[in-house]
Design a protein around this motif. Sequence first.
Motif, PDB file in Angstrom:
ATOM      1  N   LEU A 158      -7.160   2.309   2.484  1.00  0.00           N
ATOM      2  CA  LEU A 158      -6.351   1.171   2.936  1.00  0.00           C
ATOM      3  C   LEU A 158      -5.340   1.615   3.995  1.00  0.00           C
ATOM      4  O   LEU A 158      -5.096   0.896   4.968  1.00  0.00           O
ATOM      5  CB  LEU A 158      -5.623   0.535   1.752  1.00  0.00           C
ATOM      6  N   LEU A 159      -4.773   2.818   3.814  1.00  0.00           N
ATOM      7  CA  LEU A 159      -3.805   3.326   4.790  1.00  0.00           C
ATOM      8  C   LEU A 159      -4.488   3.566   6.135  1.00  0.00           C
ATOM      9  O   LEU A 159      -3.938   3.226   7.193  1.00  0.00           O
ATOM     10  CB  LEU A 159      -3.168   4.627   4.291  1.00  0.00           C
ATOM     11  N   VAL A 178       0.835  -1.199   0.000  1.00  0.00           N
ATOM     12  CA  VAL A 178       0.000   0.000   0.000  1.00  0.00           C
ATOM     13  C   VAL A 178       0.874   1.255   0.000  1.00  0.00           C
ATOM     14  O   VAL A 178       0.654   2.188  -0.763  1.00  0.00           O
ATOM     15  CB  VAL A 178      -0.941  -0.002   1.224  1.00  0.00           C
ATOM     16  N   LYS A 179       1.907   1.254   0.858  1.00  0.00           N
ATOM     17  CA  LYS A 179       2.784   2.422   0.912  1.00  0.00           C
ATOM     18  C   LYS A 179       3.546   2.591  -0.400  1.00  0.00           C
ATOM     19  O   LYS A 179       3.710   3.710  -0.891  1.00  0.00           O
ATOM     20  CB  LYS A 179       3.777   2.289   2.071  1.00  0.00           C
ATOM     21  N   ARG A 236       9.720   9.381   7.021  1.00  0.00           N
ATOM     22  CA  ARG A 236       9.461   9.157   8.444  1.00  0.00           C
ATOM     23  C   ARG A 236       8.505   7.978   8.646  1.00  0.00           C
ATOM     24  O   ARG A 236       8.628   7.214   9.593  1.00  0.00           O
ATOM     25  CB  ARG A 236       8.891  10.446   9.046  1.00  0.00           C
ATOM     26  N   HIS A 237       7.546   7.811   7.731  1.00  0.00           N
ATOM     27  CA  HIS A 237       6.567   6.758   7.915  1.00  0.00           C
ATOM     28  C   HIS A 237       6.875   5.524   7.080  1.00  0.00           C
ATOM     29  O   HIS A 237       5.983   4.740   6.789  1.00  0.00           O
ATOM     30  CB  HIS A 237       5.165   7.296   7.616  1.00  0.00           C
ATOM     31  N   SER A 295       0.474   8.223  13.860  1.00  0.00           N
ATOM     32  CA  SER A 295       0.733   9.479  13.160  1.00  0.00           C
ATOM     33  C   SER A 295       0.840   9.241  11.664  1.00  0.00           C
ATOM     34  O   SER A 295       0.732  10.177  10.876  1.00  0.00           O
ATOM     35  CB  SER A 295       2.007  10.130  13.683  1.00  0.00           C
ATOM     36  N   GLY A 296       1.009   7.968  11.266  1.00  0.00           N
ATOM     37  CA  GLY A 296       1.057   7.636   9.852  1.00  0.00           C
ATOM     38  C   GLY A 296      -0.243   7.947   9.132  1.00  0.00           C
ATOM     39  O   GLY A 296      -0.296   7.943   7.899  1.00  0.00           O
ATOM     40  N   GLU A 304       1.975   1.720  14.091  1.00  0.00           N
ATOM     41  CA  GLU A 304       3.412   1.486  13.919  1.00  0.00           C
ATOM     42  C   GLU A 304       4.171   2.347  14.912  1.00  0.00           C
ATOM     43  O   GLU A 304       4.297   3.548  14.722  1.00  0.00           O
ATOM     44  CB  GLU A 304       3.835   1.865  12.495  1.00  0.00           C
ATOM     45  N   HIS A 319      -5.027   0.302   7.742  1.00  0.00           N
ATOM     46  CA  HIS A 319      -3.754  -0.260   8.201  1.00  0.00           C
ATOM     47  C   HIS A 319      -3.342   0.340   9.546  1.00  0.00           C
ATOM     48  O   HIS A 319      -2.972  -0.373  10.468  1.00  0.00           O
ATOM     49  CB  HIS A 319      -2.673  -0.006   7.148  1.00  0.00           C
ATOM     50  N   TYR A 320      -3.428   1.689   9.640  1.00  0.00           N
ATOM     51  CA  TYR A 320      -2.962   2.320  10.883  1.00  0.00           C
ATOM     52  C   TYR A 320      -3.943   2.130  12.026  1.00  0.00           C
ATOM     53  O   TYR A 320      -3.548   2.126  13.192  1.00  0.00           O
ATOM     54  CB  TYR A 320      -2.675   3.812  10.648  1.00  0.00           C
TER      55      TYR A 320
END
Lengths: 501, 195
Positions: B90-91, A167-168, A432-433, B40-41, B100, B94-95
């Motif tokens: 999706l992000l 995804v990233k 950072r992420h 924070s992501g 994380e 995920h978080y």
Amino acid sequence: MESIELLLQGFGGALTPANLMWVLLGCLLGTAVGVLPGLGSSMAVALLLPMTFALDPTAAFIMFAGVYFGGLFGDSTMAILMNTPGQASAIASTFEGHRMAKDGRAAQALATAAIGAFIGGMTAAVVVVFLAPQLAAWSANFGSAEFFALALFAFVATSSVVSDSAVKGLASLVLGLGIATVGIDATSGTERGTLGVPEMFDGISLVTVTVAVLALGEVFHMAARIRRDPHAVAMRPSGRPWLSGAEFREAAPAWARGTAIGLPFGVIPVGGAEVPTFMAYDLERRLDRRRARPTFGRGSIRGLAAPEAAGNATTGTAMGALLALGLPVSATAAIMLAAFRQYGLQPGPLLFDRAPDLVWSLLASFFVAMVVLLIINLPFARIWAKLLLIPPPYLYAGITMFCGLGVYATSGSRFDLFMLLGIGIVGFVLRRHGVPLAPLMIGMVLGPLAETSLRDALLSSNGDYSVLVGSWITLLLYGVLLLVVLLTVRSKIVSRTRKDV
Amino acid sequence: MSSPTGPTPETSAQLQDVPPPVRTAVGTDTADRGFWHGRSGLVLAALMVAFSLYLVYGIVTMEVPEGTDFPGPAFFPTILVVVALVLAVLLVLHYLRSPEVPEAPASPDGRTWRTHSDWTSVAWCVAGFFLFALTLEWLGWILAAALLFWFVARGMGSRRPVFDVTLALLMSSAVYLAFAEGLQLNLPAGFLGGI
């Protein structure tokens, strides 16, 4: 053999005193940037990209080749001495290489790495010389649908296969593709996403994005961490900087195996050199377990030799793929492609016909760069380590200054400086992420190719999507892509279940 | 022979005899850090949404010439918007499911911070670059770049402001000489150029 003849002419072009000086300068600068902690060869190329515009194309690319390979050499030097790999492809070298250094065998480790890189790079250069023209001739039959398939292949492979989180990786890719759409659309002449700002009509410069993401964002990232992370302890390179006969015999098969693993990876776009370096490392570890006295974990010379050879072999053939297909498989190759465009050259099948002098001089300069690097790295590794004495605040302050210099020198406008700052902050947030940045670069570079070939294909078929899978080449590419994705998913599931046990 | 693995952060901290109270305080603290700890992501998702809004604005305001055949200039950006929004969702998922938390390395003096990133340092660097971009054409390369150098060095933890001023001016002048005079790159002389 025609290739040999052309290559000899290339040597004629590359071995002029002026060009030799550029190779040497490129190697020195590349090694210097690669040696600095946390900086890899892509940062070296990004920072130096704007500087080379003052040169003529041949000299600029010859210098680039030096910077590119120099960065890799410098990077592995620091991975070994300081355990600070500048980019992912040097990580595999840290495991055994840094242990060798801790064990007081730093000089031998550096020699192993330098010779491994030399063997891998040289072999790759030979392969490229003989295969690139064939590859280019073959790909000259490619139409829009084939190029779209190729671009899609590179996108999916770099964003999901290589990165930890698909995804990233895809998010990074979409950002790159989106940035590339800004400006005047080449097919219809329409303004897109410019907000009516005249500075954005030509699109966002690739130089700005490259420097922002790979250099300025990295500086911000270091700023965020520098006062909080305990510093790595430097190793002093000591002892004899050459290998004994026994050590050489021990490392030789690993160099060969590493090279063999690395070569094909430059042509298959699965993104960068990290996959083959880890594969080579893993193979050596498996072989090592079968021996009577396993050496892994105690500074195994083979565990360093194989990934070094694999990394440089991949880098070399990746340059071949870039020249012959116009397809960058790593962030650094993407920047090189940008540099070609700055000179109005389009790498790909036609480059070998249109600018043969440039291509063959560049290929010849790979060989020259390898030799120069071996000479400046083998005996002088301990001098390179002296660069670490620059206090980090001044080091990064200097890098930031060069970011500003490069972008202002190419654009001559303050608008680009603000753009640089903005994208640099985005790059820092991504870094950072844990978002990989290579897909962004590749998306930015290949985005226009992907878009125009997709639209051309659909235009010519009156909107019929089946044209995209209309030839055996596209089917083959999609088939291989599917296979690669399935293999990745399988290996990820396997590693996850292993972790649970 | 000692064990092949080097000293871990924990053991080296014990060797230095760091008083443990700060560390245990962190341990209990993590539970109370609230929703945003490790999440924070989510800013990535916000970034993707903001970016797709920008693209949507571009698509809506686009002046497509008459008679453009499918697929026109809006075709590709539209695909990107759809993909970007799906990725944003999706992000977020995920978080929300798996925060994380970055591994905080043991700092030598046992200090801990509320945020993972050192925002003060980043702010110095960003401010320095902003001022540089703002004043470059007026102050000229030498002064503006020296300013940038000084700010970044300061942000990165240099504690010798006066020495830094000298060094910064030296560096920017050297670059000016090498690139503007030597390679003929176009760098502004600023008001100093008139003198």
